[in-house]
Design an enzyme around this catalytic site. Structure first.
Site, PDB file in Angstrom:
ATOM      1  CE  LYS A  22      -1.785   1.640   4.012  1.00  0.00           C
ATOM      2  NZ  LYS A  22      -1.371   3.047   4.131  1.00  0.00           N
ATOM      3  CG  ASN A  23       2.513   2.730   3.520  1.00  0.00           C
ATOM      4  OD1 ASN A  23       1.312   2.976   3.316  1.00  0.00           O
ATOM      5  ND2 ASN A  23       3.049   2.689   4.729  1.00  0.00           N
ATOM      6  CB  CYS A 118      -4.803  11.042  11.725  1.00  0.00           C
ATOM      7  SG  CYS A 118      -3.171  10.395  11.869  1.00  0.00           S
ATOM      8  NE  ARG A 123       0.662  10.651  10.061  1.00  0.00           N
ATOM      9  CZ  ARG A 123       0.353   9.508   9.453  1.00  0.00           C
ATOM     10  NH1 ARG A 123      -0.728   8.857   9.798  1.00  0.00           N
ATOM     11  NH2 ARG A 123       1.118   9.031   8.506  1.00  0.00           N
ATOM     12  CG  ASP A 308       3.301   1.823   9.527  1.00  0.00           C
ATOM     13  OD1 ASP A 308       2.958   2.690  10.344  1.00  0.00           O
ATOM     14  OD2 ASP A 308       3.362   2.034   8.299  1.00  0.00           O
ATOM     15  NE  ARG A 400      -6.831   4.601   5.881  1.00  0.00           N
ATOM     16  CZ  ARG A 400      -5.874   5.168   6.592  1.00  0.00           C
ATOM     17  NH1 ARG A 400      -6.018   5.369   7.880  1.00  0.00           N
ATOM     18  NH2 ARG A 400      -4.767   5.578   6.021  1.00  0.00           N
TER      19      ARG A 400
HETATM   20  C1  UD1 Z   1       4.540   7.151   6.226  1.00  0.00           C
HETATM   21  C2  UD1 Z   1       3.661   5.921   6.094  1.00  0.00           C
HETATM   22  C3  UD1 Z   1       3.131   5.497   7.455  1.00  0.00           C
HETATM   23  C4  UD1 Z   1       4.282   5.319   8.433  1.00  0.00           C
HETATM   24  C5  UD1 Z   1       5.181   6.552   8.457  1.00  0.00           C
HETATM   25  C6  UD1 Z   1       6.431   6.359   9.305  1.00  0.00           C
HETATM   26  C7  UD1 Z   1       2.708   6.073   3.885  1.00  0.00           C
HETATM   27  C8  UD1 Z   1       1.508   6.327   3.054  1.00  0.00           C
HETATM   28  N1  UD1 Z   1       2.568   6.227   5.205  1.00  0.00           N
HETATM   29  O1  UD1 Z   1       3.720   8.214   6.740  1.00  0.00           O
HETATM   30  O2  UD1 Z   1       2.421   4.277   7.294  1.00  0.00           O
HETATM   31  O3  UD1 Z   1       3.767   5.105   9.725  1.00  0.00           O
HETATM   32  O4  UD1 Z   1       5.608   6.876   7.124  1.00  0.00           O
HETATM   33  O5  UD1 Z   1       7.173   5.291   8.840  1.00  0.00           O
HETATM   34  O6  UD1 Z   1       3.758   5.700   3.392  1.00  0.00           O
HETATM   35  N2  UD1 Z   1       6.452  15.100  10.190  1.00  0.00           N
HETATM   36  C9  UD1 Z   1       6.478  16.471  10.420  1.00  0.00           C
HETATM   37  N3  UD1 Z   1       6.310  17.303   9.349  1.00  0.00           N
HETATM   38  C10 UD1 Z   1       6.140  16.823   8.070  1.00  0.00           C
HETATM   39  C11 UD1 Z   1       6.125  15.436   7.856  1.00  0.00           C
HETATM   40  C12 UD1 Z   1       6.289  14.596   8.934  1.00  0.00           C
HETATM   41  O7  UD1 Z   1       6.639  16.935  11.555  1.00  0.00           O
HETATM   42  O8  UD1 Z   1       6.012  17.621   7.138  1.00  0.00           O
HETATM   43  C13 UD1 Z   1       6.622  14.187  11.349  1.00  0.00           C
HETATM   44  C14 UD1 Z   1       5.407  13.269  11.554  1.00  0.00           C
HETATM   45  O9  UD1 Z   1       4.412  13.896  12.329  1.00  0.00           O
HETATM   46  C15 UD1 Z   1       6.031  12.071  12.226  1.00  0.00           C
HETATM   47  C16 UD1 Z   1       7.419  11.988  11.553  1.00  0.00           C
HETATM   48  O10 UD1 Z   1       7.679  13.287  11.035  1.00  0.00           O
HETATM   49  O11 UD1 Z   1       6.195  12.306  13.600  1.00  0.00           O
HETATM   50  C17 UD1 Z   1       7.538  10.960  10.454  1.00  0.00           C
HETATM   51  O12 UD1 Z   1       6.463  11.076   9.569  1.00  0.00           O
HETATM   52  P1  UD1 Z   1       6.553  10.659   8.032  1.00  0.00           P
HETATM   53  O13 UD1 Z   1       7.770   9.808   7.832  1.00  0.00           O
HETATM   54  O14 UD1 Z   1       6.434  11.870   7.197  1.00  0.00           O
HETATM   55  O15 UD1 Z   1       5.259   9.753   7.865  1.00  0.00           O
HETATM   56  P2  UD1 Z   1       4.239   9.717   6.661  1.00  0.00           P
HETATM   57  O16 UD1 Z   1       4.945   9.930   5.376  1.00  0.00           O
HETATM   58  O17 UD1 Z   1       3.061  10.582   6.985  1.00  0.00           O
END
Ligand code: UD1
Length: 420
Positions: A22-23, A118, A123, A308, A400
């Site tokens: 999925k990811n 969420c 996030r 995850d 999902r």
């Molecule tokens: C992706 C995965 C999710 C997984 C996560 C961490 C997908 C669709 N989702 O989510 O399943 O749990 O990686 O491995 O691939 N952050 C910020 N600012 C930003 C972006 C992130 O502060 O602009 C923080 C987030 O709140 C979190 C951390 O950085 O604490 C890591 O998040 P991130 O790696 O970006 O996760 P996702 O890409 O949302």
């Protein structure tokens, strides 16, 4: 609302095939907005988030044909492109933000809904916005939407992410594909799904190279053209089934997945007592009679232990002999499964971002509530080894990300029923 009825305890035995990731599929689908000609994507998982992303692409003007029982799609170039990624689509799936990078890069204009928070944490998307701004995107936030534009092509530059982010790395790599000149991204996330995305983009003519452990170099190209690509297997589904086999003293063959990708998880499972044999595309896992405790699992960016799989491993450690601990270092609020596990009899203490798990739990079935995708599957795992009947409500969270999980579990010996 659908729910699961599970009668435990059950022992997992047999063979399963792993779904497409999925990811990996989500950013790959978003990046099809860059292409001039039709692309074919195979091995998609048949899960709700993929439907949401396809609906989002349709709403942006993509023409989508679906084949092979929804596992293959042909996406052709955008006609009469639209620029609005609406709140109604993005709010249900945060990966909706991944259309921002390709829209700006290709069409220089986008109005994309902010995803909002969420349950597992705030996030934010500041890393996405900061990086795209460095490539030349201008934006304003109005009424919950990111109104973004660029004066023609984005311009390649050097960007160092202040913190590792999967989504921000993906959005920026996608955007840089059609930028002028060279982009160098430092401190990138290097999850296997990101490598799958760059392999896909390169197969369509992008020039992306990994030049250091966390450094990615992208030379902008004029256009991306047609390609056919098969999405990698889902490492989180694989890890979940590995836990199911280990926790239930099971014997499971897992097909269609390269075990090298989850070496960290396999090493931990071996420490708990699982016997694991791997070959190129298969894992054969046998669960122990007595599960050993593990001290100090810490969730961290790949190649470390994934957040995850945190909830699923916590269920396993509830059944271990002795005390274990898990520290969650990625998301601030990812222990929602704990309250539900306690209702089944688990003894877990939370101290800030650390869970201390007492072990030796005899789970007794109960009525449970799903809170998010991975927490829900953790409850399914716990119900499988609980004595008696459990009902798991709100399993739309599970739909999902897990393809027909009840069918797969039934095939390997779990007494599970979906009530609609
Ligand atoms: C992706 C995965 C999710 C997984 C996560 C961490 C997908 C669709 N989702 O989510 O399943 O749990 O990686 O491995 O691939 N952050 C910020 N600012 C930003 C972006 C992130 O502060 O602009 C923080 C987030 O709140 C979190 C951390 O950085 O604490 C890591 O998040 P991130 O790696 O970006 O996760 P996702 O890409 O949302």
């Amino acid at each position: 609302m659908d729910k699961f009825l599970i009668s435990g305890p059950c022992r997992i035995k047999g063979q399963i095939n792993i779904q497409g990731s999925k990811n990996a599929a989500l950013p790959i689908l978003a990046s099809t907005l860059l292409f001039d000609n039709a692309v074919v994507i195979e091995n998609l998982p048949r899960v709700k988030d993929i439907d949401t992303m396809l609906n989002l692409l349709k709403s942006l003007g993509s023409n989508i044909q679906i084949y092979n029982n929804k596992k293959t799609v042909r996406i052709s170039r955008i006609k009469n492109s639209k620029y609005l990624a609406s709140y109604s689509l993005v709010k249900t799936m945060r990966a909706g933000i991944l259309v921002l990078g390709p829209m700006i890069s290709k069409y220089h204009k986008s109005i994309t809904s902010l995803p909002g928070g969420c349950l597992i944490g705030a996030r934010p998307v500041n890393f996405h916005l900061n990086a795209l701004k460095k490539l030349g995107m201008k934006y304003e936030i109005k009424k919950g939407y990111i109104h973004a534009s660029s004066k023609g092509k984005l311009k390649g530059t050097q960007i160092k992410f202040s913190k590792i982010s999967v989504g921000a790395t993906e959005n920026t790599i996608i955007a840089a594909c059609l930028a002028k000149g060279k982009t160098t991204l430092k401190n990138c996330a290097i999850e296997p799904e990101i490598k799958d995305l760059t392999n896909f983009l390169n197969s369509g003519g992008a020039k992306i190279k990994w030049v250091g452990k966390r450094t990615c170099q992208i030379i902008g190209v004029e256009s991306l053209n047609q390609t056919r690509y098969s999405v990698m297997g889902d490492r989180i589904e694989t890890g979940t089934f590995c836990v199911a086999a280990t926790i239930s003293n099971g014997d499971l063959k897992i097909k269609n997945f390269n075990p090298k990708i989850i070496q960290t998880e396999i090493n931990i499972l071996k420490k708990t007592g699982a016997k694991i044999k791997t070959s190129k595309n298969e894992i054969h896992i046998k669960g122990p009679k007595n599960i050993k405790n593990i001290n100090s699992i810490i969730t961290k960016e790949y190649p470390n232990f994934p957040t995850d799989l945190q909830a699923q491993f916590m269920v396993l450690l509830c059944k271990a002999k002795g005390r274990s601990s898990i520290t969650e270092s990625i998301f601030e609020n990812r222990f929602m499964h704990v309250a539900e596990l306690r209702r089944l009899g688990a003894k877990i203490l939370i101290k800030e971002n650390r869970a201390i798990i007492a072990g030796n739990t005899q789970f007794i079935g109960a009525e449970l509530m799903s809170s998010d995708l991975r927490a829900s599957v953790a409850l399914v795992l716990a119900a499988i080894v609980s004595k008696g009947k459990s009902t798991i409500n709100r399993i739309y969270h599970l739909d999902r990300g897990y393809e027909k999980i009840e069918k797969k579990l039934q095939k390997v010996g779990v007494k599970i029923k979906r009530l609609t």
